[in-house]
Design a protein around this motif. Structure first.
Motif, PDB file in Angstrom:
ATOM      1  N   SER A 219     118.293  -6.940  15.363  1.00  0.00           N
ATOM      2  CA  SER A 219     118.012  -6.948  13.928  1.00  0.00           C
ATOM      3  C   SER A 219     118.058  -8.368  13.390  1.00  0.00           C
ATOM      4  N   LEU A 220     117.065  -8.724  12.607  1.00  0.00           N
ATOM      5  CA  LEU A 220     117.012 -10.014  11.930  1.00  0.00           C
ATOM      6  C   LEU A 220     116.890  -9.768  10.434  1.00  0.00           C
ATOM      7  N   VAL A 221     117.844 -10.272   9.670  1.00  0.00           N
ATOM      8  CA  VAL A 221     117.836 -10.102   8.215  1.00  0.00           C
ATOM      9  C   VAL A 221     118.039 -11.464   7.573  1.00  0.00           C
ATOM     10  N   ARG A 222     117.206 -11.776   6.598  1.00  0.00           N
ATOM     11  CA  ARG A 222     117.312 -13.055   5.908  1.00  0.00           C
ATOM     12  C   ARG A 222     118.485 -13.045   4.933  1.00  0.00           C
ATOM     13  N   CYS A 223     119.279 -14.113   4.958  1.00  0.00           N
ATOM     14  CA  CYS A 223     120.372 -14.303   4.001  1.00  0.00           C
ATOM     15  C   CYS A 223     120.562 -15.805   3.839  1.00  0.00           C
ATOM     16  N   GLU A 224     120.327 -16.305   2.652  1.00  0.00           N
ATOM     17  CA  GLU A 224     120.243 -17.744   2.445  1.00  0.00           C
ATOM     18  C   GLU A 224     121.580 -18.438   2.208  1.00  0.00           C
ATOM     19  N   ASP A 225     122.588 -17.695   1.739  1.00  0.00           N
ATOM     20  CA  ASP A 225     123.867 -18.341   1.453  1.00  0.00           C
ATOM     21  C   ASP A 225     124.987 -17.310   1.547  1.00  0.00           C
ATOM     22  N   TYR A 226     126.215 -17.755   1.239  1.00  0.00           N
ATOM     23  CA  TYR A 226     127.385 -16.892   1.388  1.00  0.00           C
ATOM     24  C   TYR A 226     127.816 -16.238   0.073  1.00  0.00           C
ATOM     25  N   GLU A 227     126.880 -16.003  -0.815  1.00  0.00           N
ATOM     26  CA  GLU A 227     127.190 -15.188  -1.992  1.00  0.00           C
ATOM     27  C   GLU A 227     127.504 -13.771  -1.502  1.00  0.00           C
ATOM     28  N   TYR A 228     128.668 -13.258  -1.892  1.00  0.00           N
ATOM     29  CA  TYR A 228     129.193 -12.053  -1.256  1.00  0.00           C
ATOM     30  C   TYR A 228     128.222 -10.875  -1.283  1.00  0.00           C
ATOM     31  N   GLU A 229     127.658 -10.573  -2.421  1.00  0.00           N
ATOM     32  CA  GLU A 229     126.780  -9.398  -2.524  1.00  0.00           C
ATOM     33  C   GLU A 229     125.553  -9.539  -1.633  1.00  0.00           C
ATOM     34  N   LYS A 230     125.036 -10.752  -1.505  1.00  0.00           N
ATOM     35  CA  LYS A 230     123.879 -10.969  -0.632  1.00  0.00           C
ATOM     36  C   LYS A 230     124.251 -10.727   0.833  1.00  0.00           C
ATOM     37  N   VAL A 231     125.425 -11.234   1.220  1.00  0.00           N
ATOM     38  CA  VAL A 231     125.855 -11.067   2.605  1.00  0.00           C
ATOM     39  C   VAL A 231     126.105  -9.594   2.905  1.00  0.00           C
ATOM     40  N   LYS A 232     126.760  -8.898   1.986  1.00  0.00           N
ATOM     41  CA  LYS A 232     127.043  -7.478   2.212  1.00  0.00           C
ATOM     42  C   LYS A 232     125.752  -6.682   2.339  1.00  0.00           C
TER      43      LYS A 232
ATOM     44  N   THR B 137     133.721 -21.785  12.607  1.00  0.00           N
ATOM     45  CA  THR B 137     134.284 -20.447  12.750  1.00  0.00           C
ATOM     46  C   THR B 137     133.452 -19.434  11.971  1.00  0.00           C
ATOM     47  N   THR B 138     133.630 -18.166  12.291  1.00  0.00           N
ATOM     48  CA  THR B 138     132.920 -17.121  11.563  1.00  0.00           C
ATOM     49  C   THR B 138     133.321 -17.189  10.088  1.00  0.00           C
ATOM     50  N   HIS B 139     132.351 -17.203   9.209  1.00  0.00           N
ATOM     51  CA  HIS B 139     132.635 -17.386   7.779  1.00  0.00           C
ATOM     52  C   HIS B 139     133.384 -16.182   7.220  1.00  0.00           C
ATOM     53  N   PRO B 140     134.432 -16.403   6.414  1.00  0.00           N
ATOM     54  CA  PRO B 140     135.219 -15.283   5.895  1.00  0.00           C
ATOM     55  C   PRO B 140     134.430 -14.318   5.019  1.00  0.00           C
ATOM     56  N   ILE B 141     133.427 -14.807   4.321  1.00  0.00           N
ATOM     57  CA  ILE B 141     132.603 -13.897   3.513  1.00  0.00           C
ATOM     58  C   ILE B 141     131.850 -12.925   4.409  1.00  0.00           C
ATOM     59  N   PHE B 142     131.385 -13.399   5.536  1.00  0.00           N
ATOM     60  CA  PHE B 142     130.690 -12.552   6.502  1.00  0.00           C
ATOM     61  C   PHE B 142     131.644 -11.483   7.030  1.00  0.00           C
ATOM     62  N   VAL B 143     132.868 -11.905   7.377  1.00  0.00           N
ATOM     63  CA  VAL B 143     133.863 -10.970   7.902  1.00  0.00           C
ATOM     64  C   VAL B 143     134.282  -9.975   6.824  1.00  0.00           C
ATOM     65  N   ARG B 144     134.454 -10.455   5.610  1.00  0.00           N
ATOM     66  CA  ARG B 144     134.840  -9.570   4.504  1.00  0.00           C
ATOM     67  C   ARG B 144     133.798  -8.483   4.281  1.00  0.00           C
TER      68      ARG B 144
ATOM     69  N   VAL C 142     121.141 -13.302   9.494  1.00  0.00           N
ATOM     70  CA  VAL C 142     122.162 -12.385   9.978  1.00  0.00           C
ATOM     71  C   VAL C 142     121.528 -11.653  11.157  1.00  0.00           C
ATOM     72  N   ILE C 143     122.137 -11.798  12.330  1.00  0.00           N
ATOM     73  CA  ILE C 143     121.561 -11.257  13.567  1.00  0.00           C
ATOM     74  C   ILE C 143     122.512 -10.208  14.124  1.00  0.00           C
ATOM     75  N   ALA C 144     121.965  -9.087  14.565  1.00  0.00           N
ATOM     76  CA  ALA C 144     122.821  -8.006  15.081  1.00  0.00           C
ATOM     77  C   ALA C 144     122.101  -7.249  16.182  1.00  0.00           C
TER      78      ALA C 144
END
Length: 382
Positions: free
Chosen positions: A5-18, A58-65, A228-230
């Motif tokens: 899976s490839l999903v575009r996400c430009e920054d670490y704004e929480y709602e965008k990452v989620k 390191t893995t960004h905390p917003i991504f982990v959250r 965001v790759i999965a």
């Protein structure tokens, strides 16, 4: 065919990452396909060392959250953990969790941070080199593992992604022993594949929103990628991610070993991309190591010539004493113990250096550079 899976996400704004993580689950068949209510899930993040999130080591905390919150909303119990470089004890973990932003993630989500520093001996006859290995105890206390890696270049392994991320299930300084016993990059990358196969992550996510280029995995430069790759396959995920940054996947040692085991083809032929086209995610002029391995000549020269050519042309660590704080982390992390602190500054015995570059990887001051002889550069270009 394995799905990536490839999903575009430009920054670490929480709602965008989620939203990007939610879309990744959807692209792979939905979260319910992998997670049931009550599952204890280990998010095996990349917490190499005490590095602030903006350093991209390191893995960004917003991504982990975002990932933890989605799993918990589905009824899972989430444990966040890793065995960073250096000693594996609670004080060390607390410091790493705090600096890397994981304490805040736990506070905001209710996820649990792993402080169990126990280790267990396990056996797996299906593995190639490691029939017996020692792993962190938390692996036995969870139902499922999800790899949550960071897209970075790497001093010894060229590229560090989903497969190498699982090296963190080896506790503390035992990782140093693995480097020493498997100093040959071919054997070491085989060990990394063995460890990943044992850990058997049910899913692999990669934080490729901002990656690291150049002297990774800790001393490189942050580089925006916006991805965001999965995947269910960490091996195919690494093929896709290395392709995005302009690496030939077949040059990455862990991918080479995966190809030899018929796990993946090492190209895009056995990958089905969902959510986005890889062409839309490729980045230009990503700074990747030209040659990081002492095994450059393996298979290219007669054996009697390999050793002297390696000795003459192999890269070596160079210590920048003006930047060095004298902490001694390089000495402690050196597998063959070839580094000596003289007047609080490191000096290396190159005769016994195995070129694992753990000193560079774990230097908090970025005071170790890898010098490559001019002729080696020319050979690589040729």
């Amino acid at each position: 065919m394995e799905k990536v899976s490839l999903v575009r996400c430009e920054d670490y704004e929480y709602e965008k990452v989620k939203e990007a993580v939610l879309q990744s689950f959807c692209n792979l068949g939905g979260i319910e396909k992998y997670i049931q209510r009550g599952d204890r899930v280990l998010l095996k993040v990349n917490l190499l060392m005490k590095k602030k999130p903006e350093e991209a080591a390191t893995t960004h905390p917003i991504f982990v959250r975002a990932l933890a919150e989605i799993l918990m909303e589905h009824g899972a119990q989430v444990i966040i953990g890793d065995s960073p470089g250096g000693p594996f004890h609670e004080k060390q973990l607390r410091g790493v969790y705090r600096v890397c932003g994981m304490e805040e993630v736990a506070e905001k989500t209710g996820a649990q941070l792993n402080y169990d520093t126990g280790q267990v001996e396990v056996k797996d006859d299906t593995l190639k080199l490691l029939k017996n290995l020692t792993v962190i105890k938390v692996l036995q206390d969870v139902d499922k593992v999800i790899s949550v890696s960071k897209l970075k270049t790497h001093g010894m392994a060229l590229f560090t992604g989903a497969v190498k991320n699982m090296f963190g299930i080896i506790p503390g300084l035992l990782k140093v022993e693995y480097h020493f016993k498997m100093s040959n990059i071919v054997d070491f990358s085989d060990v990394l594949v063995d460890i990943c196969k044992y850990a058997n992550p049910i899913l692999s996510f990669m934080d490729g929103i901002v990656g690291m280029e150049g002297d990774g995995p800790s001393a490189g430069t942050p580089r925006k990628i916006g991805a965001v790759i999965a995947s269910t396959s960490p091996y195919h995920l690494d093929v896709a991610a290395s392709s995005i940054i302009g690496l030939d996947p077949r040059e990455v040692p862990t991918i080479q070993r995966s190809m030899e085991r018929n796990i993946c083809k090492g190209n895009l032929e056995d990958i089905e991309f969902v959510g986005g086209k890889i062409e839309d995610f490729r980045v230009k002029k990503y700074k990747v190591p030209k040659i990081r391995s002492v095994n450059f000549f393996h298979g290219r020269l007669p054996r009697f010539l390999e050793r002297p050519m390696h000795r003459l042309l192999q890269p070596r660590p160079v210590f920048l004493h003006d930047q060095c704080s004298g902490c001694g982390d390089c000495q402690e992390s050196c597998p063959p113990k070839t580094i000596t602190m003289i007047h609080h500054r490191p000096v290396v015995n190159l005769e016994h250096c195995i070129r694992c570059f753990c000193c560079q990887e774990l230097c908090p001051q970025k005071a170790v550079k890898i010098h490559r002889p001019w002729l080696l550069h020319r050979l690589v270009q040729w």
